[in-house]
Scaffold this motif. Structure first.
Motif, PDB file in Angstrom:
ATOM      1  N   PHE A 155       0.783  -1.410  -0.096  1.00 41.67           N
ATOM      2  CA  PHE A 155       0.238   0.117   0.365  1.00 41.67           C
ATOM      3  C   PHE A 155       1.024   1.355   0.047  1.00 41.67           C
ATOM      4  O   PHE A 155       0.243   2.573  -0.485  1.00 41.67           O
ATOM      5  N   ALA A 156       1.620   1.024   0.636  1.00 40.69           N
ATOM      6  CA  ALA A 156       2.889   2.386   1.036  1.00 40.69           C
ATOM      7  C   ALA A 156       3.338   2.641  -0.285  1.00 40.69           C
ATOM      8  O   ALA A 156       3.647   3.504  -1.073  1.00 40.69           O
ATOM      9  N   GLU A 157       3.950   1.423  -1.478  1.00 41.81           N
ATOM     10  CA  GLU A 157       4.230   1.421  -2.356  1.00 41.81           C
ATOM     11  C   GLU A 157       3.429   1.551  -3.610  1.00 41.81           C
ATOM     12  O   GLU A 157       3.583   2.019  -4.795  1.00 41.81           O
ATOM     13  N   ARG A 158       1.889   1.782  -3.110  1.00 43.83           N
ATOM     14  CA  ARG A 158       0.843   2.053  -3.995  1.00 43.83           C
ATOM     15  C   ARG A 158       0.900   1.154  -4.918  1.00 43.83           C
ATOM     16  O   ARG A 158      -0.063   1.578  -5.910  1.00 43.83           O
ATOM     17  N   VAL A 159       0.501  -0.127  -4.928  1.00 46.79           N
ATOM     18  CA  VAL A 159       1.177  -1.222  -5.346  1.00 46.79           C
ATOM     19  C   VAL A 159      -0.430  -1.526  -4.742  1.00 46.79           C
ATOM     20  O   VAL A 159      -1.455  -2.224  -6.091  1.00 46.79           O
ATOM     21  N   SER A 160      -1.034  -2.309  -4.026  1.00 46.29           N
ATOM     22  CA  SER A 160      -2.200  -2.274  -3.636  1.00 46.29           C
ATOM     23  C   SER A 160      -2.510  -1.715  -2.925  1.00 46.29           C
ATOM     24  O   SER A 160      -2.968  -0.321  -2.767  1.00 46.29           O
ATOM     25  N   PRO A 161      -4.342  -2.231  -3.189  1.00 45.56           N
ATOM     26  CA  PRO A 161      -5.391  -0.492  -2.898  1.00 45.56           C
ATOM     27  C   PRO A 161      -5.493  -0.879  -1.617  1.00 45.56           C
ATOM     28  O   PRO A 161      -5.470  -1.900  -0.472  1.00 45.56           O
ATOM     29  N   GLU A 162      -6.746   0.244  -0.691  1.00 44.48           N
ATOM     30  CA  GLU A 162      -6.280   0.060   0.957  1.00 44.48           C
ATOM     31  C   GLU A 162      -7.448  -0.864   0.939  1.00 44.48           C
ATOM     32  O   GLU A 162      -7.047  -1.212   1.898  1.00 44.48           O
TER      33      GLU A 162
END
Length: 387
Positions: A155-162
């Motif tokens: 999530f921090a790498e904006r790979v997985s959604p919240e």
């Protein structure tokens, strides 16, 4: 004066002299009965009733001791048969928490135990299941934590959604709850005892083993009794009162418990507000400090319960001071010339003391010992023979 004149004068005076003498004789005769009556009355006047005349020397020679009555505040003691019982909060039955085979018994009769000590070990399939559930829950929790850390990184790498992060956090929380639940279930059985298929049975209180129902190798069911532990630093004494006496006793009243060679004071802690349906008596309970271990549970004893005073003038005297004279109960009170038997009304006995409910104020000086000597002298007429 001529002889004739003298004779005439004497003749005139003679009647007057005779009259005067006659009157004096009559007056003396009239006074005699009164004087005789006075002397007779004084001679027949009896000695003071219930009095014994004694000198200080005679009192000392007779061994009669003089003292004051003791102030009241109590109407005496009522004696009751009673029974020593264990403190309900200090008696614990230790049972098997799960069914299985007893593989260890760590205490014998009479041995002390501390709270949390392992008393027995039980081996069973249920124990194995409980321990396995804990291990499985821990593994699931570890996996959930790993997934949570991965989702946090993605999530921090904006790979997985919240949404994926929230799901991982929820799964980790549920896994931790499952671990705690499994641990609590095992803890309710006593806790692990080495191998996965064994649980420990622990002491719930500190005390002493007073019964052991299990034997080594025995198969027991869940809730089967293994031990009984009693904390005997406090015990209770139970007795039964008549409703009339129970109405005069309140919690806090003094009670004296006696048995062979033992005596201890305590306080009443409970007086039942209802009558026993069978005996129609009222239950009374007192608590005894038994840190000296002088009382045994189940032992019959005598309980003497103090009754409250019925008035401010209640006093107590030694039992040796009380005598029975002509169907009257009396106490001999010191007077200036000896003693006087004073009628009294007695209440209950308190050991060697007798409660006097009326007849004495407490300020008198009374014969406390050898009062039977005074009773004997009173029967003789109240005068002690002088040596």
């Amino acid at each position: 004066m001529t002889k004739i004149a003298k004779r005439a004068v004497l003749s005139a005076l003679l009647p007057l002299t005779l009259i005067a003498c006659g009157k004096g004789s009559e007056k003396q005769a009239d006074d005699m009965p009164a004087m005789e009556g006075m002397e007779k009355g004084e001679a027949e006047k009896p000695a003071e009733k219930d009095a014994v005349t004694l000198s200080a020397r005679q009192i000392a020679d007779a061994g009669i001791e003089v003292g004051h009555p003791k102030g009241g505040g109590s109407a005496g003691m009522i004696e009751l048969p009673a029974l020593v019982q264990g403190d309900p909060q200090g008696l614990q039955v230790v049972s098997a928490t799960i069914g299985g085979r007893v593989v260890a018994l760590n205490r014998n009769l009479g041995q002390p135990v501390g709270r949390g000590d392992t008393l027995a070990v039980i081996e069973s399939r249920e124990a194995a299941s409980l321990n396995a559930e804990i291990e499985a829950a821990r593994a699931r929790a570890a996996l959930a934590q790993s997934n949570l850390r991965r989702e946090q990184r993605l999530f921090a790498e904006r790979v997985s959604p919240e949404q994926d992060l929230i799901a991982a956090r929820t799964a980790a929380t549920e896994a931790n709850i499952a671990v705690r639940l499994a641990q609590q279930q095992l803890s309710a059985t006593g806790g692990r005892a080495g191998a996965l298929n064994r649980v420990a049975i622990r002491a719930p209180i500190s005390g002493q083993v007073i019964a052991r129902a299990a034997t080594l190798g025995q198969t027991v069911a869940a809730d089967g009794e293994l031990y009984r532990i009693a904390n005997l630093s406090r015990v209770t004494v139970a007795a039964s009162l008549s409703p009339s006496d129970a109405g005069r006793i309140r919690p806090g009243a003094r009670i004296v418990v006696t048995a062979a060679g033992r005596r201890q004071e305590a306080r009443v802690t409970y007086v039942s507000p209802v009558l026993d349906e069978t005996t129609r008596l009222v239950q009374l309970i007192a608590t005894l400090d038994n840190r000296g271990e002088i009382w045994r549970v189940g032992e019959p004893v005598t309980a003497s319960v103090e009754l409250p005073a019925t008035g401010d003038r209640t006093v107590t005297v030694p039992s040796t001071a009380v005598q029975s004279v002509e169907n009257r109960t009396v106490v001999f009170v010191r007077t200036a010339t000896g003693f006087k038997a004073v009628p009294v009304t007695t209440g209950r006995r308190d050991g060697d003391l007798v409660v006097i409910t009326s007849g004495l104020t407490g300020g008198e000086r009374i014969a406390t010992t050898n009062s039977f000597t005074l009773k004997a002298e009173l029967g003789k007429g109240g005068e002690m023979d002088m040596d």
